[in-house]
Design an enzyme around this catalytic site. Structure first.
Site, PDB file in Angstrom:
ATOM      1  N   ASP A 186       0.982  -1.129  -0.024  1.00 17.42           N
ATOM      2  CA  ASP A 186      -0.078   0.000  -0.091  1.00 17.42           C
ATOM      3  C   ASP A 186       1.004   1.130  -0.116  1.00 17.42           C
ATOM      4  OD1 ASP A 186      -2.206   1.648  -0.129  1.00 17.42           O
ATOM      5  OD2 ASP A 186      -3.182   1.011   1.784  1.00 17.42           O
TER       6      ASP A 186
HETATM    7  C1  BGC Z   1      -4.948   3.289   0.135  1.00 14.49           C
HETATM    8  C2  BGC Z   1      -5.184   2.255  -0.973  1.00 14.49           C
HETATM    9  C3  BGC Z   1      -5.128   2.686  -2.211  1.00 14.49           C
HETATM   10  C4  BGC Z   1      -3.882   3.612  -2.333  1.00 14.49           C
HETATM   11  C5  BGC Z   1      -3.425   4.083  -3.672  1.00 14.49           C
HETATM   12  C6  BGC Z   1      -3.820   3.993   0.007  1.00 14.49           C
HETATM   13  O1  BGC Z   1      -3.964   4.974   1.158  1.00 14.49           O
HETATM   14  O2  BGC Z   1      -5.012   2.421   1.464  1.00 14.49           O
HETATM   15  O3  BGC Z   1      -6.475   1.602  -0.749  1.00 14.49           O
HETATM   16  O4  BGC Z   1      -5.127   1.984  -3.002  1.00 14.49           O
HETATM   17  O5  BGC Z   1      -3.756   4.583  -1.372  1.00 14.49           O
HETATM   18  O6  BGC Z   1      -4.173   5.279  -3.968  1.00 14.49           O
END
Ligand code: BGC
Length: 758
Positions: A283
């Site tokens: 993530d």
């Molecule tokens: C979130 C994810 C997301 C990623 C990219 C993160 O902060 O937890 O779910 O896919 O950002 O945008």
């Protein structure tokens, strides 16, 4: 030799891989790997965002173009449109040494530009065909805009409505959650990833992200293996079984080791036990965040992540800046890096990008495929199916299309809050407000509008919510003046419709709440409206289950509409004027108060079950100040008609271990309208080697019943369906008696049983 020539040569021999498979048998990939330097392999593991999209962390990538040219980037996200994606691919293909095209990622959580209801809303339809179609249409739109990799579905089981991201999932139940996971993966990926209208799906957030302590986003998770396997892991596994090509790790730790560096999770479980063949992405900066978790410096945590089985590093650049050094120092093997690079290249091969880097850069597509009338009609239909009728009072609903209506509330004529959380690709200004939708559907109605209240009067709270736009707009007029205006209209109308609840960013990422009631400003409005004596319909918007104990006892009808998406107003009007009879059912238990949280229907009985009638009994498992039962149970939802269940029975009293059995009930529409009902089957394993849940959902079917009509609904159950993980984490069904019931909600009594034979 140029890349094109290499492809030309090897294409002839390419065997291709089915979705979900992996191996060393793709000649293009192996040929490419053999030419790559260690730095270039590490480059493939680097995922950047050049900005422009919504950044969910504090870091945005820099010098992206130079890094792509240097072969230091495997993919980007936050870039869209065929032109921009073509430019990005041009840089990669024409200016980097090996010319490897990029993965182009995005968060398409509930529709691309045609925004559907939030995922929690969509799950309330219990309609897997609809959910699959929603994902399919989202893929069609997103790929038309250059995207080939989606960071969805989020399948985290969530039982704590304080957690804002409960909005992004499918609720509390592992069985339902698994069905939704499967439908979404199939919808995004289709049958053949080389088709230009399909994209790679990412199941997230592996794992247990929905169970943070105290419901606070990003907080630690601590859970027994038994609970993980039986309750929290099934939806991720269902996505893997459905062939998902990518998995995103979660921010939290599991057994004391952050997910992005957890070898047990990413290798032993995901790859070895489940046979996952795709690639794992972190993530947003979650590798770097292992420093704050207390796992060491950037080099140490990056080495830990790659050795654990993480393939791609989102935004943090720990892999890019430290892995080479770790290889030189013997902390990471080059083989480990080759394995990860192979997985990224295989994904590009599966998408057909190695063949044609511009596959997703067709300039003619956006106009043809995005925000079409057809897609908007689908969004409207999907929204109507997601609404849940929580309370009927005096048959106020549906409304007559020529009624004199006072439409009030801060969400009644509001575009900014219709799309819901995490809709970065949608445009709120394209959404249909409730007022407009009501006028569209009932042009004869006499509708007057007043705001009545602010979403919240608290300026410091509003500031925190308004990070992505002015979701909470505090009026210049005083709260008293707003209220007076609404009451004047209400007193001069026949019916009041009040659209109230949460602003979009009161749920979602980093939006946990300790108080899950409707904000005080709106509660005041609701209470005053109820006192007028006029029929009141509350149209309730939220990204989470709310504590509506106080509203439930008012003389009002309540329709839960989540955040309904771009067609919000039309969909709400379709339902309140009766063009569609609501059929949604809750996929979370709604608590009586935040004190009951976490709450779900699958709780165990314990050795000291509380009295079933909700009375208090000393030395039993219960509260001094609240019944154990939720305010509204999982699976609950009313209709403008009524349904009765009878004749619940098993086709035979025994189930052979390799046989199957039919469990059935007669469902009758006993009201005066046609309607759809979601028929649910719950079982209870009476005796087994590990304590069973009090009840478990094992099947559901959505049936249409004309008024007065009866249908027999049956479920075929075999030993496979009765399996659970035992203390040794083996997946087994144990012989013995199983009780069951078939009903329109989880809140019913067991009526029949069968026995699984040895
Ligand atoms: C979130 C994810 C997301 C990623 C990219 C993160 O902060 O937890 O779910 O896919 O950002 O945008």
């Amino acid at each position: 030799m140029t890349l094109k020539k290499i492809f030309g040569l090897f294409l002839i021999f390419s065997t291709g891989l089915a979705i979900g498979q992996t191996g060393k048998n793709i000649p293009e990939v192996e040929e490419l790997l053999s030419k790559m330097s260690l730095e270039e392999k590490i480059g493939q593991l680097n995922l950047l965002t050049p900005g422009g999209g919504v950044a969910t962390g504090s870091v945005v990538s820099e010098d992206v173009e130079a890094k792509i040219k240097a072969g230091n980037v495997g993919g980007v996200f936050g870039v869209s449109s065929p032109e921009k994606v073509r430019q990005a691919q041009d840089i990669a293909v024409k200016s980097s040494r090996l010319g490897i095209p990029l993965l182009i990622g995005s968060d398409i959580i509930h529709g691309y530009k045609t925004t559907y209801p939030i995922p929690l809303g969509l799950s309330s339809s219990w309609d897997m065909e609809l959910i699959q179609e929603a994902a399919q249409l989202a893929a069609k739109e997103a790929t038309a805009d250059g995207i080939n990799w989606n960071f969805s579905p989020m399948v985290d089981i969530a039982r704590d409505p304080r957690w804002g991201r409960i909005a992004e999932g499918a609720g509390e139940d592992p069985y339902l959650g698994s069905q939704v996971a499967k439908a979404m993966v199939k919808g995004y990926q289709g049958e053949d990833l080389t088709q230009p209208n399909t994209m790679i799906a990412t199941v997230k957030h592996m794992a247990l992200y929905g169970a943070p302590e105290a419901g606070r986003d990003y907080n630690s998770v601590d859970m027994s293996r038994l609970k993980m396997f039986n309750e929290y892991l099934p939806p991720y596994k269902a996505a893997v079984d459905a062939g998902v090509e990518s998995v995103m790790t979660s921010f939290n730790d599991i057994d004391g080791i952050p997910a992005s560096g957890n070898k047990w999770l990413l290798t032993d479980l995901l790859r070895e036990r489940w046979g996952f063949g795709g690639f794992v992405v972190s993530d947003y900066t979650s590798v770097n965040e292992m420093i704050a978790h207390g796992m060491g410096d950037l080099q140490a945590v990056s080495a830990m992540a790659i050795n654990a089985g993480l393939d791609m590093d989102m935004v943090g650049e720990g892999f890019l800046t430290t892995l080479k050094k770790s290889v030189e120092e013997g902390k990471v093997s080059e083989e480990q890096i080759t394995k990860a690079a192979r997985r990224i290249l295989e994904a590009k091969h599966k998408l057909g990008l190695l063949d044609d880097p511009y596959r997703y850069s067709d300039e003619r597509r956006p106009e043809k495929d995005i925000l079409t009338r057809e897609n908007r009609d689908f969004a409207r239909k999907a929204a109507t199916r997601s609404f849940v009728l929580l309370k009927k009072h005096n048959n106020t609903l549906p409304l007559a299309k020529d009624a004199k209506i006072a439409l009030v509330g801060p969400l009644a004529n509001n575009k900014n809050n219709m799309l819901g959380t995490w809709a970065p690709t949608g445009n709120p200004q394209l959404s249909v407000p409730i007022l407009e939708g009501m006028k569209n559907v009932a042009p004869q109605a006499k509708i007057s509008y007043a705001k009545g209240a602010n979403i919240s009067n608290d300026t410091s709270f509003a500031k925190k919510v308004n990070v992505f736009g002015e979701r909470i707009q505090i009026s210049e007029e005083s709260p008293e003046a707003l209220l007076r205006e609404a009451l004047d209209l209400a007193n001069n109308s026949d019916i009041i419709v009040a659209v109230v609840g949460e602003a979009t960013e009161m749920s979602g990422e980093a939006a946990s709440r300790t108080d899950i009631r409707i904000p005080a400003s709106q509660k005041k409005l609701i209470n005053e409206l109820a006192k007028t004596g006029k029929p009141v319909v509350l149209v309730l918007m939220s990204g989470r289950p709310l504590d509506i104990s106080e509203e439930m006892v008012l003389p009002v009808s309540i329709l839960q509409v989540w955040h309904p998406g771009v067609e919000a107003g039309n969909a709400v009007a379709d339902v309140i004027f009766g063009d569609y009879n609501p059929s949604g059912k809750l996929t979370n238990s709604w608590p009586r108060s935040v004190g009951q949280v976490p709450i779900h229907y699958r709780m165990k009985t314990t050795g000291r079950p509380g009295p079933e009638n909700g009375d208090f009994q000393k030395f039993k498992t219960n509260y001094l100040d609240s019944p154990n039962s939720p305010l509204l149970p999982f699976g609950f939802g009313l209709s403008y008609t009524t349904f009765e269940y009878s004749n619940v029975k098993a086709g035979s009293k025994d189930l052979a271990k390799d046989g199957s059995i039919q469990l059935s009930a007669t469902v009758t529409n006993t009201g005066d309208r046609d309607g759809e009902e979601i028929v649910q089957l719950y079982i209870h394993d009476k005796v087994r080697s590990v304590t069973p849940p009090g009840k478990e959902l094992k099947g559901f079917k959505k049936v249409m019943l004309k008024k007065g009509e009866s249908k027999t609904v049956s479920f075929k159950i075999s030993a496979e369906d009765l399996k659970f993980y035992n203390s040794s984490l083996e997946h087994v069904a144990e012989p013995g008696e199983f009780e069951f019931f078939i009903a329109g909600s989880s809140d019913a009594d067991f009526e029949a049983s069968f026995t699984l034979k040895k």
